[in-house]
Design a protein around this motif. Structure first.
Motif, PDB file in Angstrom:
ATOM      1  N   UNK A   1       6.403   7.891   1.928  1.00  0.00           N
ATOM      2  CA  UNK A   1       6.111   9.314   1.758  1.00  0.00           C
ATOM      3  C   UNK A   1       5.440   9.570   0.409  1.00  0.00           C
ATOM      4  N   UNK A   2       5.932   8.886  -0.628  1.00  0.00           N
ATOM      5  CA  UNK A   2       5.375   9.088  -1.960  1.00  0.00           C
ATOM      6  C   UNK A   2       3.904   8.679  -2.058  1.00  0.00           C
ATOM      7  N   UNK A   3       3.452   7.786  -1.208  1.00  0.00           N
ATOM      8  CA  UNK A   3       2.057   7.350  -1.258  1.00  0.00           C
ATOM      9  C   UNK A   3       1.071   8.442  -0.863  1.00  0.00           C
ATOM     10  N   UNK A   4       1.546   9.435  -0.122  1.00  0.00           N
ATOM     11  CA  UNK A   4       0.628  10.317   0.594  1.00  0.00           C
ATOM     12  C   UNK A   4      -0.371  11.025  -0.315  1.00  0.00           C
ATOM     13  N   UNK A   5       0.069  11.586  -1.438  1.00  0.00           N
ATOM     14  CA  UNK A   5      -0.853  12.363  -2.258  1.00  0.00           C
ATOM     15  C   UNK A   5      -2.015  11.512  -2.756  1.00  0.00           C
ATOM     16  N   UNK A   6      -1.714  10.293  -3.207  1.00  0.00           N
ATOM     17  CA  UNK A   6      -2.791   9.412  -3.652  1.00  0.00           C
ATOM     18  C   UNK A   6      -3.718   9.009  -2.526  1.00  0.00           C
ATOM     19  N   UNK A   7      -3.145   8.791  -1.335  1.00  0.00           N
ATOM     20  CA  UNK A   7      -3.988   8.423  -0.192  1.00  0.00           C
ATOM     21  C   UNK A   7      -4.864   9.592   0.246  1.00  0.00           C
ATOM     22  N   UNK A   8      -4.334  10.813   0.156  1.00  0.00           N
ATOM     23  CA  UNK A   8      -5.183  11.967   0.466  1.00  0.00           C
ATOM     24  C   UNK A   8      -6.312  12.109  -0.558  1.00  0.00           C
ATOM     25  N   UNK A   9      -6.045  11.751  -1.797  1.00  0.00           N
ATOM     26  CA  UNK A   9      -7.112  11.752  -2.792  1.00  0.00           C
ATOM     27  C   UNK A   9      -8.221  10.782  -2.374  1.00  0.00           C
ATOM     28  N   UNK A  10      -7.826   9.607  -1.882  1.00  0.00           N
ATOM     29  CA  UNK A  10      -8.821   8.641  -1.396  1.00  0.00           C
ATOM     30  C   UNK A  10      -9.570   9.184  -0.190  1.00  0.00           C
ATOM     31  N   UNK A  11      -8.850   9.825   0.712  1.00  0.00           N
ATOM     32  CA  UNK A  11      -9.482  10.344   1.932  1.00  0.00           C
ATOM     33  C   UNK A  11     -10.517  11.413   1.604  1.00  0.00           C
ATOM     34  N   UNK A  12     -10.142  12.352   0.760  1.00  0.00           N
ATOM     35  CA  UNK A  12     -11.028  13.477   0.488  1.00  0.00           C
ATOM     36  C   UNK A  12     -12.202  13.110  -0.415  1.00  0.00           C
ATOM     37  N   UNK A  13     -12.045  12.055  -1.236  1.00  0.00           N
ATOM     38  CA  UNK A  13     -13.146  11.610  -2.092  1.00  0.00           C
ATOM     39  C   UNK A  13     -13.875  10.400  -1.517  1.00  0.00           C
ATOM     40  N   UNK A  14     -13.529   9.991  -0.297  1.00  0.00           N
ATOM     41  CA  UNK A  14     -14.230   8.909   0.410  1.00  0.00           C
ATOM     42  C   UNK A  14     -14.171   7.596  -0.370  1.00  0.00           C
ATOM     43  N   UNK A  15     -12.952   7.122  -0.567  1.00  0.00           N
ATOM     44  CA  UNK A  15     -12.707   5.916  -1.354  1.00  0.00           C
ATOM     45  C   UNK A  15     -11.964   4.895  -0.493  1.00  0.00           C
ATOM     46  N   UNK A  16     -12.394   3.622  -0.474  1.00  0.00           N
ATOM     47  CA  UNK A  16     -11.722   2.610   0.356  1.00  0.00           C
ATOM     48  C   UNK A  16     -10.399   2.146  -0.263  1.00  0.00           C
ATOM     49  N   UNK A  17      -9.303   2.468   0.404  1.00  0.00           N
ATOM     50  CA  UNK A  17      -7.973   2.084  -0.065  1.00  0.00           C
ATOM     51  C   UNK A  17      -7.152   1.625   1.146  1.00  0.00           C
ATOM     52  N   UNK A  18      -6.427   0.540   0.958  1.00  0.00           N
ATOM     53  CA  UNK A  18      -5.509   0.028   1.991  1.00  0.00           C
ATOM     54  C   UNK A  18      -4.080   0.195   1.504  1.00  0.00           C
ATOM     55  N   UNK A  19      -3.232   0.806   2.347  1.00  0.00           N
ATOM     56  CA  UNK A  19      -1.800   0.915   2.064  1.00  0.00           C
ATOM     57  C   UNK A  19      -1.050  -0.045   2.974  1.00  0.00           C
TER      58      UNK A  19
END
Length: 597
Positions: free
Chosen positions: A80-98
């Protein structure tokens, strides 16, 4: 000893070239942690203080390296704690793997401890790819697809691995029915528009007299081509904030940032142009673009899902910015008059003078604009800058001069607080031989930056260039929201929500073995910046700044821009009214957007 699923995951990450994983331990990933021990910490596990920081550090790493950012967390609360950072990646179009743990398969559906429906949790943020590994044979395909998709879609993806699956013996997929083999290679590719569409775009641009160019992060690989087309067309170039480091601010026709945090020259460029060329930007605030029907427009973007929705573009070129511009430039005329170009350059020169004057105004105790202005000429040529959200983003946007070789970024579309320090940590692992400078408000610093200084202290000896400077604007106020409250209603700030404690940030840094400097007088600002940048390790320098200095919007007149910045709270009624009128009337129209894209 047999190879476990967790061992294979780490091996596959190494084969993909992953060198760092930002994470936090928990029993939901115990199998992976044991595998890390067997793998001698390859890829290196980098322990943050909170899973949100792990994700934001992965975003910072990806933004500044151009490579995949990877983060890991346990099941339940860790995921759950990962979500805010992952949304940052989603909205700024950044490749991130969780990579996320899950309760054992035998317990799923039993309302077990830390059991969360992770597919539902991640189905939006990792909408391009989220999958749970239930048997070893699903690997390596699931992991490979998650990585390929993150790169191809420039998006976060998620792989969920139950705890018991991590500890199973790894069995590769076999050559039989309902098995899915996989491979590692990810060849480079370039998208190019059709020649017919490029010719239509050239016709639009050749017909223009007053051409404006808007660039975003999608133009990052095309600096030479952007500069060439701007000079060929006699155009001004405005930058969305995610594209601030794409083109040097030293070029006389670069008008700087656009949006509520932008510059007066960028505002006038869009207001007065008759032709618009947008390159690699999804800047959403149409209020800052030309009036509909006033300008013909062309867009270049590599993502077909992002074209044609911010402005009524006449031609939408779907393709790589560099490759598209290379084909477009030979079709353009170079016989345009220079009157428009001269006007743009004159506006830029005047803006620089105004910003210098505003930075020199007295304040109580320190003008926040002066803090940013003072560091600008001191920044190393290879510096990486991160800015947090809040009023500090105004000073980053307006006072930092991006020069060739420098990099910078912030949370563009999500505009989350608390990204500045973890972004800088990610940047240091992406480029350990370069200095990083985080510009942070005291609200963001209290939210999570203080804790993440512990991470800085933990890993500082791994960096070839040990400099990581965290600059804190300490005004005891959640300043951006305070000004929004004033703009919306002209009312004073609501102190129970806005006022925050005066924390001793420099002293806390010193308690961790870092350099800590507290600046209470304007005459000490320059020396403090120099000391922080010359320190032999990470440094925190806090500046006691005046919360009464307003982030004047770009719509304000040149005269309003030059008005005494601190007058609103200091009894100068005439100037206060002038500033508030320009601020309130315009900001109301654009809230809650803050122009960070």
């Amino acid at each position: 000893m047999s190879t476990k699923v967790a061992d294979h995951i780490l091996r596959r990450l190494r084969e993909w070239g992953v060198e760092h994983v930002f994470g936090y331990p928990g029993d939901g990933i115990n199998g992976l942690l044991a595998a890390w021990g067997r793998a001698e910490d390859r890829p290196r596990f980098l322990q943050s203080r909170h899973e949100e920081m792990s994700a934001l550090e992965a975003v910072g790493y990806a933004k500044f390296s151009g490579r995949l950012g990877v983060c890991a967390a346990t099941s339940g609360p860790g995921a759950i704690h990962l979500l805010n950072g992952l949304y940052d990646a989603k909205l700024d179009h950044v490749p991130v793997l969780a990579i996320v743990g899950q309760t054992h398969r035998t317990a799923m559906g039993g309302s077990y401890q830390q059991e969360v429906d992770l597919h539902t949790l991640f189905k939006d943020v990792a909408s391009d790819f989220v999958e749970t590994v239930t048997v070893p044979e699903q690997l390596p395909n699931v992991l490979d697809r998650a990585i390929r998709t993150a790169y191809a879609r420039r998006a976060p993806t998620a792989v969920i691995v139950p705890g018991d699956v991590q500890e199973l013996d790894y069995v590769p997929p076999t050559h039989e029915f309902k098995m899915v083999p996989s491979s590692l290679d990810r060849s480079a590719w370039t998208a190019i528009p059709t020649q017919e569409s490029i010719e239509r775009a050239a016709e639009v641009l050749n017909a223009g007299d007053k051409i404006a160019i808007l660039i975003g992060q999608g133009a990052a690989g095309a600096q030479t081509e952007v500069q060439r087309i701007a000079e060929l067309l006699g155009a001004g170039v405005a930058k969305a904030l995610l594209g601030k480091d794409v083109l040097s601010d030293e070029l006389p026709y670069v008008t700087g940032s656009i949006g509520l945090l932008g510059t007066r020259p960028s505002y006038e460029l869009m207001r007065d142009c008759d032709t618009l060329l947008t390159i690699g930007s999804s800047f959403p605030y149409t209020q800052f673009l030309p009036e509909f029907g006033k300008a013909r427009a062309v867009q270049i973007d590599i993502d077909p899902h992002m074209v044609g929705m911010r402005y009524p573009y006449e031609v939408n070129l779907v393709g790589d910015a560099k490759a598209t511009l290379e084909r477009l430039i030979p079709l353009l005329d170079a016989d345009l008059g220079r009157e428009w170009y001269d006007t743009v350059c004159a506006n830029v020169a005047r803006w620089r003078e105004v910003m210098q004057k505003r930075a020199e105004l007295s304040a109580d105790p320190i003008n926040p604009e002066y803090v940013a202005r003072a560091v600008d000429p001191l920044l190393p040529g290879n510096a990486i800058l991160t800015s947090d959200s809040g009023s500090v983003a105004n000073w980053y946007a307006r006072h930092i001069t991006m020069r060739p070789g420098m990099r910078g970024s912030l949370s563009g579309t999500l505009a989350t607080m608390g990204c500045g320090v973890p972004y800088a940590i990610g940047a240091k692992f992406a480029h350990p031989d370069r200095p990083a400078i985080a510009l942070v408000g005291d609200g963001a610093m209290q939210m999570n930056g203080l804790a993440e200084l512990i991470t800085v202290a933990k890993y500082k000896d791994l960096w070839e260039d040990p400099r990581l400077v965290v600059a804190v604007w300490n005004n005891r106020d959640l300043n951006q929201v305070t000004w929004e409250l004033r703009a919306m209603g002209g009312a004073p700030s609501f102190l129970p929500s806005q006022e925050i404690p005066d924390v001793q940030y420099a002293a806390f840094a010193r308690s961790l073995g870092l350099t800590g400097i507290r600046v209470e007088k304007p005459e000490d600002v320059d020396g403090a910046w120099r000391a922080a940048l010359e320190a032999d390790g990470p440094a925190v320098v806090e500046f006691l700044t005046d919360p009464a200095v307003p982030p004047i919007p770009p719509h304000a007149t040149w005269e309003q821009m030059e008005a005494t910045a601190s007058s609103i709270l200091k009894g100068d009624a005439d100037r206060a009214a002038m500033i508030r009128q320009g601020f309130k009337a315009k900001v109301q129209e654009f809230l809650p957007g803050r122009g960070h894209k």
